[in-house]
Design a protein around this motif. Structure first.
Motif, short mmCIF file in Angstrom:
data_model
loop_
_atom_site.label_atom_id
_atom_site.label_comp_id
_atom_site.label_asym_id
_atom_site.label_seq_id
_atom_site.Cartn_x
_atom_site.Cartn_y
_atom_site.Cartn_z
N VAL A 1 -16.37 -44.30 -9.89
CA VAL A 1 -14.93 -44.48 -9.76
C VAL A 1 -14.23 -43.95 -11.02
O VAL A 1 -14.70 -44.16 -12.14
CB VAL A 1 -14.57 -45.97 -9.55
N LEU A 2 -13.11 -43.27 -10.82
CA LEU A 2 -12.29 -42.76 -11.92
C LEU A 2 -10.91 -43.43 -11.85
O LEU A 2 -10.56 -44.06 -10.86
CB LEU A 2 -12.14 -41.25 -11.82
N MET A 3 -10.13 -43.24 -12.92
CA MET A 3 -8.77 -43.77 -12.96
C MET A 3 -7.82 -42.71 -13.48
O MET A 3 -8.14 -41.97 -14.40
CB MET A 3 -8.69 -45.02 -13.85
N PHE A 4 -6.63 -42.66 -12.84
CA PHE A 4 -5.54 -41.83 -13.32
C PHE A 4 -4.24 -42.48 -12.90
O PHE A 4 -4.12 -43.00 -11.79
CB PHE A 4 -5.63 -40.40 -12.74
N GLU A 5 -3.27 -42.50 -13.78
CA GLU A 5 -1.98 -43.16 -13.53
C GLU A 5 -2.20 -44.63 -13.17
O GLU A 5 -1.52 -45.18 -12.32
CB GLU A 5 -1.20 -42.43 -12.44
N PRO B 1 -6.08 -36.12 -8.36
CA PRO B 1 -4.70 -36.57 -8.49
C PRO B 1 -3.71 -35.42 -8.75
O PRO B 1 -4.06 -34.40 -9.34
CB PRO B 1 -4.74 -37.52 -9.69
N TYR B 2 -2.46 -35.65 -8.30
CA TYR B 2 -1.36 -34.77 -8.66
C TYR B 2 -1.01 -34.96 -10.14
O TYR B 2 -1.33 -35.97 -10.75
CB TYR B 2 -0.12 -35.12 -7.83
N ARG B 3 -0.35 -33.98 -10.68
CA ARG B 3 0.19 -34.14 -12.04
C ARG B 3 1.28 -35.19 -12.01
O ARG B 3 1.91 -35.45 -10.97
CB ARG B 3 0.74 -32.81 -12.56
N ILE B 4 1.50 -35.81 -13.16
CA ILE B 4 2.58 -36.79 -13.28
C ILE B 4 3.44 -36.41 -14.48
O ILE B 4 3.07 -35.53 -15.27
CB ILE B 4 2.04 -38.23 -13.43
N THR B 5 4.57 -37.06 -14.61
CA THR B 5 5.46 -36.83 -15.75
C THR B 5 5.60 -38.13 -16.54
O THR B 5 5.93 -39.18 -15.96
CB THR B 5 6.84 -36.35 -15.28
N VAL B 6 5.31 -38.08 -17.82
CA VAL B 6 5.42 -39.24 -18.71
C VAL B 6 6.34 -38.86 -19.87
O VAL B 6 6.04 -37.92 -20.62
CB VAL B 6 4.04 -39.68 -19.23
N ASP B 7 7.44 -39.59 -19.99
CA ASP B 7 8.42 -39.31 -21.06
C ASP B 7 8.84 -37.85 -21.08
O ASP B 7 8.96 -37.22 -22.15
CB ASP B 7 7.84 -39.71 -22.42
N VAL C 1 1.68 -34.45 -17.34
CA VAL C 1 0.35 -34.96 -17.67
C VAL C 1 -0.57 -34.62 -16.49
O VAL C 1 -0.26 -34.94 -15.35
CB VAL C 1 0.36 -36.48 -17.91
N PHE C 2 -1.69 -33.98 -16.79
CA PHE C 2 -2.62 -33.55 -15.77
C PHE C 2 -3.91 -34.35 -15.82
O PHE C 2 -4.40 -34.69 -16.91
CB PHE C 2 -2.96 -32.06 -15.93
N PHE C 3 -4.45 -34.62 -14.63
CA PHE C 3 -5.78 -35.22 -14.59
C PHE C 3 -6.76 -34.29 -15.30
O PHE C 3 -6.75 -33.08 -15.11
CB PHE C 3 -6.23 -35.43 -13.14
N GLY C 4 -7.63 -34.88 -16.11
CA GLY C 4 -8.62 -34.11 -16.85
C GLY C 4 -8.25 -33.89 -18.30
O GLY C 4 -9.12 -33.63 -19.13
N ASP C 5 -6.94 -33.99 -18.61
CA ASP C 5 -6.52 -33.77 -20.00
C ASP C 5 -7.16 -34.79 -20.93
O ASP C 5 -7.43 -34.50 -22.11
CB ASP C 5 -4.99 -33.88 -20.11
N ALA C 6 -7.40 -35.99 -20.41
CA ALA C 6 -8.02 -37.05 -21.24
C ALA C 6 -9.52 -37.14 -21.00
O ALA C 6 -10.16 -38.13 -21.40
CB ALA C 6 -7.35 -38.39 -20.93
N GLY C 7 -10.10 -36.14 -20.36
CA GLY C 7 -11.54 -36.12 -20.13
C GLY C 7 -12.02 -37.14 -19.12
O GLY C 7 -13.16 -37.61 -19.19
N GLU C 8 -11.17 -37.45 -18.13
CA GLU C 8 -11.52 -38.50 -17.17
C GLU C 8 -12.82 -38.23 -16.43
O GLU C 8 -13.57 -39.16 -16.11
CB GLU C 8 -10.38 -38.68 -16.15
N ASP C 9 -13.10 -36.98 -16.11
CA ASP C 9 -14.33 -36.67 -15.37
C ASP C 9 -15.30 -35.82 -16.21
O ASP C 9 -16.15 -35.12 -15.67
CB ASP C 9 -14.00 -35.96 -14.05
N GLY D 1 -4.69 -26.48 -11.58
CA GLY D 1 -3.86 -27.44 -12.30
C GLY D 1 -4.04 -28.88 -11.86
O GLY D 1 -4.21 -29.76 -12.68
N SER D 2 -3.97 -29.12 -10.55
CA SER D 2 -4.13 -30.46 -10.01
C SER D 2 -4.58 -30.37 -8.56
O SER D 2 -4.52 -29.30 -7.95
CB SER D 2 -2.82 -31.25 -10.11
N VAL D 3 -5.07 -31.47 -8.05
CA VAL D 3 -5.53 -31.62 -6.65
C VAL D 3 -6.77 -30.79 -6.36
O VAL D 3 -7.75 -31.26 -5.78
CB VAL D 3 -4.41 -31.32 -5.64
N PHE D 4 -6.74 -29.48 -6.69
CA PHE D 4 -7.91 -28.60 -6.59
C PHE D 4 -8.42 -28.49 -5.15
O PHE D 4 -9.61 -28.60 -4.88
CB PHE D 4 -9.02 -29.06 -7.54
N ALA D 5 -7.48 -28.23 -4.24
CA ALA D 5 -7.82 -28.03 -2.82
C ALA D 5 -7.58 -26.58 -2.46
O ALA D 5 -6.43 -26.12 -2.43
CB ALA D 5 -6.96 -28.95 -1.95
#
Length: 645
Positions: free
Chosen positions: A224-228, A268-274, A278-286, A368-372
């Motif tokens: 299991v992974l986590m994002f947002e 996950p889709y990209r999100i906007t923070v402040d 922010v893209f999934f993977g930027d924090a090394g989630e997987d 970038g995101s989703v990767f479909a």
């Protein structure tokens, strides 16, 4: 352009539509932006709408709708968070709620229901692999005491419609870990819950009864992974793909569904923070998964190859599910379809020459995101149909409907994969307050008429079921009434025009065994059409036509289809003639055809006898109640996504 009552009402507000420019015909009308004038009135202005900004080509809309006999017509019924389908009290309440859905679909002349049966890692059916959905009883894993999916499939078929079982493959939770609901259930502060590891958080959710003990994520927290702040299964884990494919195999083995349907949620889709993307993977989630399964498989440790690995993971899931469905069809002689409803933008032309004319500031799902790689799935024919969510207006520069519809049409050319379009009926209310185009009740009707010009667009799906219901304007605050009025007028237009006649789903001959046996002994008797099945086991449904000429000429004529009858394995069938049959000219004929599970049609057979005793206008084989005991909310803009699918 023909205008019905609702359109005529809207026309009173027009600022003046310029005359058609050179290059259009009497059958088409040029499209101009829908704007608000100084007095606050909405109408078509004088600025042309181009297929995409800078194209130099103005969008033109056919002035009339073709009464197509073959056209996929449906809407999404989301159960996530009980979005479109409330929590039933018991089996009788489920039947009552689902009957209302079918009544609405039938009144719209829809030919398929897309119903969410796995909103999370759960089930709207008894499963050996997934716990009961909490949206049925309020608690995940609690048996409601009946089988909702069995009842829904049987009731849908009794109305002559296909049932498409909609699954979300990866989603574990749909609420953020710091939401008030989750913090209250866990009796923790935001700082306390954010300090938990993913396995610790999953264990806490299980202890609180939010996740059932047999939930796949509880049993395999390492996958299991986590994002947002939301949990989802790791697409890079081969065991995850197997679990999803096994779930699909269980459904098609136990239920007579017509299709397995996935939505657009993969990575996950990209999100906007402040204000920052922010893209999934930027924090090394997987990262750990890539090192275990990506590097060892030969992928280079580069951003480009990591993205390629993610795309290949999602494609592998689609391929595995396709294999399960194909194996089931081959073993049972069935024709179960596999469909996916992806985000409306595959990739931008600036990033890939094969992409659409959309700016790189908009979201996309190839990179970038989703990767479909949805374009690749069409080219490799891994799916039977796609429903791209083209949830934008013609004049939306970030994602112009005209260019995207043309792009998807071109992708489907030469492939057996069929493309239907997902339309954002919900945006009249959600976006009408700040996007002037969605104050136009003709926006979605225009989109569907525009699709008539595209040979490889074969249908329409509305998001969502709730938005098919007219709003009670008097009960709303005054500032909300104009948006809801636009939606109400759009509903009236759609019901009178694009959804104003019965249709058959497009045929999928690659899923058919071949020639379909025609019905036998078709007769008009006592206000009914009666006939014998040519092959009771092969026939899925029957189509009823009326017209002049030879039977082949009649069924080939637009507008000749009158209705359908679900076969249900019966040897003797009938269709109650509508009251208008009493005025049928003597030269007109009634014609019946049989369709197999792939909607491949038999030779037509004309009826003998006279329609001397017409019955009631209701169609047969469509009971008021089921016989046995909420799309996805889509990204509202190209830059983000919303909860609630």
């Amino acid at each position: 352009m023909r205008r019905t009552t609702a359109a005529a009402t809207a026309a009173l507000l027009l600022l003046g539509i310029p005359t058609a420019a050179a290059g259009t015909t009497d059958d088409e009308q040029l499209l101009y932006k829908y704007v608000k004038d100084a007095s606050g009135a909405y109408g078509y202005g004088s600025d042309p709408v181009e297929t995409y900004p800078g194209s130099g080509t103005q969008v033109s809309i056919p002035t009339t709708s073709a009464e197509e006999t073959r056209r996929f017509s449906s809407a999404w019924v989301a159960t996530i968070d009980n979005l479109n389908f409330g929590r039933p009290a018991d089996a009788a309440d489920f039947d009552s709620r689902f009957t209302r859905v079918l009544d609405d679909f039938e009144s719209w002349n829809m030919n398929a229901v897309i119903f969410q049966v796995r909103p999370l890692l759960d089930a709207y059916y008894p499963s050996e692999l997934n716990p009961w959905s909490g949206f049925l009883t309020g608690t995940q894993g609690v048996d409601p005491g009946y089988d909702p999916l069995a009842r829904a499939v049987e009731a849908t078929h009794a109305r002559g419609m296909e049932f498409h079982a909609w699954l979300n493959p990866y989603r574990v939770t749909n609420s953020k870990m710091t939401s008030a609901t989750v913090l209250g259930a866990l009796d923790m502060t935001a700082d306390e819950v954010k300090a938990l590891s993913i396995p610790e958080y999953i264990a806490a959710l299980a202890d609180a009864g939010i996740l059932a003990p047999d939930n796949y994520a509880v049993q395999h927290p390492d996958q299991v992974l986590m994002f947002e702040e939301k949990l989802f299964l790791d697409p890079g884990e081969p065991a995850v793909r197997t679990s999803v494919a096994d779930t699909v195999a269980e459904i098609v083995a136990n239920y007579d569904v017509d299709a397995i349907h996935f939505d657009d949620y993969f990575y996950p889709y990209r999100i906007t923070v402040d204000g920052e993307n922010v893209f999934f993977g930027d924090a090394g989630e997987d990262r750990a998964t890539f090192e275990e399964h990506g590097l060892t498989a030969g992928y280079a440790d580069t951003p480009e190859d990591i993205e390629r690995w993610r795309r290949d993971n999602v494609t592998a899931l689609i391929s595995d599910v396709n294999d399960e469905v194909d194996a089931h069809n081959a073993a049972t002689g069935s024709a179960v379809q596999l469909g996916v409803s992806p985000f409306g933008i595959w990739e931008h032309k600036e990033n890939d020459p094969a992409g659409s004319n959309t700016p790189t500031t908009s979201s996309q799902t190839y990179s970038g995101s989703v990767f479909a790689d949805t374009r690749g799935w069409v080219q490799d024919e891994l799916v039977d149909y796609l429903v791209p969510q083209i949830y934008w207006s013609f004049d939306q520069g970030a994602a112009p409907y005209g260019d995207l519809a043309q792009w998807w049409n071109d992708v489907a050319a030469g492939s057996r994969t069929q493309v239907y379009v997902g339309h954002a009926l919900y945006k009249h209310v959600n976006n009408g307050g700040w996007e002037q185009a969605w104050m136009n009740p003709e926006e979605v009707p225009n989109q569907i008429r525009f699709n008539q010009k595209l040979d490889d667009i074969d249908g329409s799906v509305l998001f969502s079921y709730n938005d098919m219901q007219p709003s009670d304007l008097a009960s709303l605050p005054a500032d909300q009434q104009p948006r809801h009025e636009a939606k109400n007028q759009a509903i009236e237009l759609l019901r009178e025009d694009a959804f104003g006649h019965p249709t058959l789903v497009p045929a999928k001959p690659w899923l058919s065994d071949g020639v379909v046996a025609a019905p036998k002994g078709v007769q008009v008797r006592d206000g009914h059409l009666v006939w014998e099945a040519g092959d009771p086991q092969e026939a899925r449904q029957y189509a009823i036509y009326r017209g002049t000429g030879s039977p082949k000429q009649i069924i080939a004529r637009e507008g000749a289809l009158v209705g359908t009858v679900w076969a249900d394995g019966a040897s003797t069938l009938e269709f109650e003639l509508p009251n208008t049959a009493s005025s049928t000219p003597a030269r007109e004929k009634w014609v019946v055809t049989a369709l197999d599970a792939a909607a491949v049609e038999s030779a037509p057979v004309a009826a003998t006898g006279k329609p001397d005793k017409p019955g009631k206008p209701e169609q047969p084989g469509k009971p008021d109640k089921p016989g046995k005991p909420d799309h996805p909310v889509r990204p509202s803009q190209p830059g983000g996504s919303e909860d609630g699918r």
